[in-house]
Design a protein around this motif. Structure first.
Motif, PDB file in Angstrom:
ATOM      1  N   LEU A  72      24.535  39.079  40.862  1.00 46.65           N
ATOM      2  CA  LEU A  72      23.117  39.365  41.009  1.00 46.65           C
ATOM      3  C   LEU A  72      22.871  40.256  42.222  1.00 46.65           C
ATOM      4  CD1 LEU A  72      21.823  35.759  40.233  1.00 46.65           C
ATOM      5  CD2 LEU A  72      22.118  37.679  38.659  1.00 46.65           C
ATOM      6  N   PRO A  73      21.724  40.946  42.248  1.00 46.39           N
ATOM      7  CA  PRO A  73      21.438  41.880  43.345  1.00 46.39           C
ATOM      8  C   PRO A  73      21.520  41.271  44.740  1.00 46.39           C
ATOM      9  CG  PRO A  73      19.886  42.203  41.547  1.00 46.39           C
ATOM     10  CD  PRO A  73      20.675  40.960  41.218  1.00 46.39           C
ATOM     11  N   ASP A  74      21.224  39.974  44.863  1.00 42.69           N
ATOM     12  CA  ASP A  74      21.247  39.347  46.195  1.00 42.69           C
ATOM     13  C   ASP A  74      22.629  38.856  46.601  1.00 42.69           C
ATOM     14  OD1 ASP A  74      21.572  37.211  44.517  1.00 42.69           O
ATOM     15  OD2 ASP A  74      19.889  36.032  45.308  1.00 42.69           O
ATOM     16  N   GLY A  75      23.658  39.165  45.776  1.00 44.06           N
ATOM     17  CA  GLY A  75      25.020  38.778  46.104  1.00 44.06           C
ATOM     18  C   GLY A  75      25.430  37.431  45.563  1.00 44.06           C
ATOM     19  N   THR A  76      24.497  36.701  44.923  1.00 47.90           N
ATOM     20  CA  THR A  76      24.846  35.438  44.279  1.00 47.90           C
ATOM     21  C   THR A  76      25.326  35.721  42.861  1.00 47.90           C
ATOM     22  OG1 THR A  76      22.573  35.077  43.534  1.00 47.90           O
ATOM     23  CG2 THR A  76      23.197  34.140  45.670  1.00 47.90           C
ATOM     24  N   TYR A  77      25.653  34.670  42.123  1.00 48.82           N
ATOM     25  CA  TYR A  77      26.196  34.825  40.782  1.00 48.82           C
ATOM     26  C   TYR A  77      25.411  33.968  39.788  1.00 48.82           C
ATOM     27  CZ  TYR A  77      30.088  36.693  43.474  1.00 48.82           C
ATOM     28  OH  TYR A  77      30.848  37.426  44.344  1.00 48.82           O
ATOM     29  N   GLY A  78      25.487  34.340  38.515  1.00 51.70           N
ATOM     30  CA  GLY A  78      24.811  33.575  37.482  1.00 51.70           C
ATOM     31  C   GLY A  78      25.397  33.902  36.123  1.00 51.70           C
ATOM     32  N   ASP A  79      24.919  33.212  35.073  1.00 45.57           N
ATOM     33  CA  ASP A  79      25.393  33.516  33.727  1.00 45.57           C
ATOM     34  C   ASP A  79      24.578  34.660  33.139  1.00 45.57           C
ATOM     35  OD1 ASP A  79      23.069  32.083  33.469  1.00 45.57           O
ATOM     36  OD2 ASP A  79      23.661  31.106  31.617  1.00 45.57           O
ATOM     37  N   GLU A  80      25.100  35.266  32.109  1.00 45.16           N
ATOM     38  CA  GLU A  80      24.495  36.469  31.540  1.00 45.16           C
ATOM     39  C   GLU A  80      23.081  36.214  31.035  1.00 45.16           C
ATOM     40  OE1 GLU A  80      25.942  40.119  28.664  1.00 45.16           O
ATOM     41  OE2 GLU A  80      26.582  38.080  28.184  1.00 45.16           O
ATOM     42  N   GLU A  81      22.838  35.018  30.484  1.00 48.88           N
ATOM     43  CA  GLU A  81      21.533  34.720  29.914  1.00 48.88           C
ATOM     44  C   GLU A  81      20.525  34.249  30.956  1.00 48.88           C
ATOM     45  OE1 GLU A  81      24.412  33.431  28.715  1.00 48.88           O
ATOM     46  OE2 GLU A  81      24.603  34.858  27.068  1.00 48.88           O
ATOM     47  N   GLY A  82      20.986  34.014  32.185  1.00 45.45           N
ATOM     48  CA  GLY A  82      20.096  33.565  33.234  1.00 45.45           C
ATOM     49  C   GLY A  82      19.652  32.120  33.083  1.00 45.45           C
ATOM     50  N   GLU A  83      20.402  31.338  32.343  1.00 47.13           N
ATOM     51  CA  GLU A  83      20.030  29.942  32.100  1.00 47.13           C
ATOM     52  C   GLU A  83      20.505  29.010  33.211  1.00 47.13           C
ATOM     53  OE1 GLU A  83      21.686  29.065  28.316  1.00 47.13           O
ATOM     54  OE2 GLU A  83      20.292  30.339  27.211  1.00 47.13           O
ATOM     55  N   LEU A  84      21.384  29.495  34.068  1.00 47.70           N
ATOM     56  CA  LEU A  84      21.913  28.674  35.141  1.00 47.70           C
ATOM     57  C   LEU A  84      21.344  29.133  36.473  1.00 47.70           C
ATOM     58  CD1 LEU A  84      24.112  26.416  35.728  1.00 47.70           C
ATOM     59  CD2 LEU A  84      25.623  28.306  36.322  1.00 47.70           C
ATOM     60  N   LYS A  85      21.002  28.184  37.327  1.00 41.42           N
ATOM     61  CA  LYS A  85      20.502  28.532  38.641  1.00 41.42           C
ATOM     62  C   LYS A  85      21.558  29.356  39.380  1.00 41.42           C
ATOM     63  CE  LYS A  85      18.760  26.448  42.908  1.00 41.42           C
ATOM     64  NZ  LYS A  85      18.459  25.175  43.616  1.00 41.42           N
ATOM     65  N   PRO A  86      21.175  30.468  40.000  1.00 37.88           N
ATOM     66  CA  PRO A  86      22.150  31.303  40.719  1.00 37.88           C
ATOM     67  C   PRO A  86      22.959  30.487  41.723  1.00 37.88           C
ATOM     68  CG  PRO A  86      20.037  32.413  40.575  1.00 37.88           C
ATOM     69  CD  PRO A  86      19.809  31.015  40.071  1.00 37.88           C
ATOM     70  N   PHE A  87      24.226  30.816  41.851  1.00 29.96           N
ATOM     71  CA  PHE A  87      25.100  30.073  42.757  1.00 29.96           C
ATOM     72  C   PHE A  87      25.934  31.044  43.569  1.00 29.96           C
ATOM     73  CE2 PHE A  87      27.132  30.667  38.690  1.00 29.96           C
ATOM     74  CZ  PHE A  87      28.434  31.028  38.982  1.00 29.96           C
ATOM     75  N   SER A  88      26.423  30.573  44.713  1.00 27.53           N
ATOM     76  CA  SER A  88      27.246  31.385  45.609  1.00 27.53           C
ATOM     77  C   SER A  88      28.684  30.896  45.580  1.00 27.53           C
ATOM     78  CB  SER A  88      26.702  31.320  47.038  1.00 27.53           C
ATOM     79  OG  SER A  88      25.381  31.801  47.108  1.00 27.53           O
ATOM     80  N   CYS A  89      29.583  31.720  46.057  1.00 29.96           N
ATOM     81  CA  CYS A  89      30.984  31.319  46.137  1.00 29.96           C
ATOM     82  C   CYS A  89      31.130  30.211  47.173  1.00 29.96           C
ATOM     83  CB  CYS A  89      31.845  32.516  46.528  1.00 29.96           C
ATOM     84  SG  CYS A  89      33.587  32.080  46.783  1.00 29.96           S
ATOM     85  N   PRO A  90      31.692  29.067  46.801  1.00 27.24           N
ATOM     86  CA  PRO A  90      31.836  27.953  47.756  1.00 27.24           C
ATOM     87  C   PRO A  90      32.833  28.231  48.869  1.00 27.24           C
ATOM     88  CG  PRO A  90      33.019  27.476  45.732  1.00 27.24           C
ATOM     89  CD  PRO A  90      32.240  28.731  45.476  1.00 27.24           C
ATOM     90  N   TYR A  91      33.632  29.294  48.720  1.00 23.44           N
ATOM     91  CA  TYR A  91      34.620  29.636  49.743  1.00 23.44           C
ATOM     92  C   TYR A  91      34.073  30.618  50.768  1.00 23.44           C
ATOM     93  CZ  TYR A  91      37.799  27.277  46.587  1.00 23.44           C
ATOM     94  OH  TYR A  91      38.397  26.326  45.785  1.00 23.44           O
ATOM     95  N   GLY A  92      32.840  31.094  50.557  1.00 24.78           N
ATOM     96  CA  GLY A  92      32.233  31.995  51.514  1.00 24.78           C
ATOM     97  C   GLY A  92      32.106  33.419  50.994  1.00 24.78           C
TER      98      GLY A  92
END
Length: 204
Positions: A72-92
């Motif tokens: 995602l533009p803010d550097g977080t990640y999500g699924d293609e359909e946008g059904e999951l709340k965006p998440f960040s890498c737990p390792y940093g």
């Protein structure tokens, strides 16, 4: 970059006064602000590859069972359909630090103590360095190594997501293996069959 340990090659003098109080486990922003420091486990053979400068990448499975991941533009990640709340890498993220946890042994006299109760100055033997001298006690798994006992750290230069089957020959070598086939065999041995999304963590 890999940050070297204090102490000797085989025996490490543990002195809590020489370890910054801002280092902790579990994520979050440190008291001194970002970047952050987290622990990461490596098996002895991979520790040797890191110390030899032959391993500069690792892949860790994404916990969420997704069919497709987008950045995602803010550097977080999500699924293609946008059904999951965006998440960040737990390792940093880039510039964050990973403290390497590895299998170890303390003095025999501490065999009955949990790691949290081993305090003051002591010697620590790391399994990656070969057979332990007789002064050392029982084997302790990497997951039980306190961060302040670790001998080196890795500073992240890249964080991304990728399917294991998409790894290139060049990246397999960066993982510390001789070929893509060797890496995939080891990955399957540890994580089982399948092609799950993974965090690809790189350091210099």
């Amino acid at each position: 970059a890999r940050e070297a340990a204090w102490g000797w090659a085989d025996l490490y003098v543990l002195d809590p006064t020489r370890n910054p109080a801002r280092i902790f486990d579990g994520g979050g922003v440190c008291a001194g602000g970002s970047p952050m420091n987290r622990g990461i486990l490596f098996q002895p053979d991979m520790v040797r590859q890191i110390l030899a400068g032959k391993k500069k990448q690792t892949r860790r499975m994404v916990k969420a069972p997704l069919s497709y991941i987008v950045t995602l533009p803010d550097g977080t990640y999500g699924d293609e359909e946008g059904e999951l709340k965006p998440f960040s890498c737990p390792y940093g993220q880039v510039a964050d630090t990973l403290t390497v946890r590895e299998a170890w042994r303390a003095w025999k006299e501490y065999d009955d103590l949990p790691p949290r109760d081993i305090r003051g100055q002591t010697l620590v033997h790391f399994e990656a360095d070969g057979p332990a001298p007789e002064i050392f006690g029982r084997y302790r798994h990497a997951r039980f190594m306190p961060l302040h006992m670790a001998r080196f750290k890795l500073q992240l230069t890249s964080v991304r997501v990728e399917l294991p089957q998409d790894i290139s020959e060049a990246d397999a070598i960066e993982e510390g293996f001789t070929s893509r086939a060797e890496f995939l065999a080891r990955f399957a041995e540890i994580n089982g069959t399948g092609n799950p999304w993974c965090w690809v963590l790189s350091w210099a």
